[in-house]
Enzyme design. Structure first.
Site, PDB file in Angstrom:
ATOM      1  N   ASP A   1      37.799  50.611  44.093  1.00  0.00           N
ATOM      2  CA  ASP A   1      38.750  50.050  43.150  1.00  0.00           C
ATOM      3  C   ASP A   1      38.008  48.940  42.399  1.00  0.00           C
ATOM      4  O   ASP A   1      36.949  48.471  42.853  1.00  0.00           O
ATOM      5  CB  ASP A   1      39.961  49.500  43.917  1.00  0.00           C
ATOM      6  CG  ASP A   1      40.945  48.783  43.013  1.00  0.00           C
ATOM      7  OD1 ASP A   1      41.315  49.343  41.976  1.00  0.00           O
ATOM      8  OD2 ASP A   1      41.315  47.642  43.342  1.00  0.00           O
TER       9      ASP A   1
ATOM     10  N   ASP B   1      39.444  45.645  40.232  1.00  0.00           N
ATOM     11  CA  ASP B   1      39.943  44.281  40.438  1.00  0.00           C
ATOM     12  C   ASP B   1      40.295  44.056  41.906  1.00  0.00           C
ATOM     13  O   ASP B   1      41.059  44.831  42.499  1.00  0.00           O
ATOM     14  CB  ASP B   1      41.208  44.033  39.605  1.00  0.00           C
ATOM     15  CG  ASP B   1      40.954  44.113  38.107  1.00  0.00           C
ATOM     16  OD1 ASP B   1      41.370  43.202  37.400  1.00  0.00           O
ATOM     17  OD2 ASP B   1      40.349  45.096  37.653  1.00  0.00           O
TER      18      ASP B   1
ATOM     19  N   ASP C   1      41.755  47.229  47.712  1.00  0.00           N
ATOM     20  CA  ASP C   1      42.445  46.035  48.215  1.00  0.00           C
ATOM     21  C   ASP C   1      43.961  46.139  48.082  1.00  0.00           C
ATOM     22  O   ASP C   1      44.668  45.139  48.177  1.00  0.00           O
ATOM     23  CB  ASP C   1      41.958  44.786  47.470  1.00  0.00           C
ATOM     24  CG  ASP C   1      42.488  44.704  46.044  1.00  0.00           C
ATOM     25  OD1 ASP C   1      42.437  45.742  45.333  1.00  0.00           O
ATOM     26  OD2 ASP C   1      42.966  43.634  45.631  1.00  0.00           O
TER      27      ASP C   1
END
Length: 226
Positions: A12, A14, A171
């Site tokens: 991923d 960000d 995250d």
């Protein structure tokens, strides 16, 4: 003994590969100042980053998306963000070393993000990673966003690898769900932008870590047992 290694590693963006919170915080506070509002704390803003621009604007101005002023605030925020994409954004600690290791092992890496291409491409150009990402999949390239696995399947197709031999690192709960649905090994990271009270243990990832420096040993552990 030489253990097998992953066919590819996908991240991923960000909150996993790069820390964009400082630029979002700067932009949101510019927007608040334009409307004579007090600044938002970095801590509160950081908790909203993975939820997207809409969530950040909603939290900063304490308004719902149905508010007649919301659309204009969102547009202005995104316009400001385009001007400050890499002012303070940087890789998380340990990421540069991890990418160097992947390069040394000739393991391709890529990005699968819900961040639109108009922001992702200039950020990647500005950060100039070495080795460069071998694939970057944004929502512009698929019909379904994460947690749907379509983008992960597309990344594997571009890399010429099997999803079952690929690792996805994220995250957010939707990252892990997408990875699991794609049949990948998953690593949940808690150093990113978790919502307050979020428990990554509930995401059912294969592995977890609170620092990017631990990702390499996790990868070696996964494949040493194949």
């Amino acid at each position: 003994m030489n253990h097998p290694l992953p066919a590819a590693v996908l991240f991923d963006l960000d909150g996993t590969l790069i820390d964009t919170a400082a630029d979002f915080h700067y932009v949101i506070n510019l927007l608040l100042a334009e409307h004579q509002q007090p600044p938002m704390s970095y801590k509160l803003l950081r908790e909203q980053v993975s939820n997207g621009a809409r969530a950040m604007v909603s939290a900063a101005f304490n308004i719902e998306e149905q508010n007649p002023e919301f659309a204009a605030l969102l547009k202005r925020m995104l316009d400001l963000y385009l001007q400050h994409l890499t002012t303070k954004t940087k890789p998380f600690p340990g990421i540069t070393e991890l990418l160097n290791w992947l390069g040394d092992k000739q393991i391709p890496w890529g990005i699968v993000t819900n961040k639109p291409e108009v922001y992702t491409t200039p950020i990647m150009q500005g950060l100039n990673f070495h080795p460069a990402a071998s694939t970057v999949i944004c929502p512009d390239h698929v019909s379904e966003k994460k947690p749907h696995p379509e983008a992960l399947f597309l990344a594997c197709k571009e890399l010429g690898v099997e999803p079952g031999k690929t690792v996805y690192i994220g995250d957010h709960r939707r990252d892990i769900e997408a990875g699991l649905r794609a049949g990948m090994q998953t690593i949940a990271v808690s150093y990113g932008y978790l919502d307050q009270g979020e428990d990554i243990n509930s995401w059912n990832s294969h592995f977890q870590t609170d620092h990017a420096k631990n990702i390499r040993p996790i990868l070696e552990t996964i494949y040493s047992h194949d």
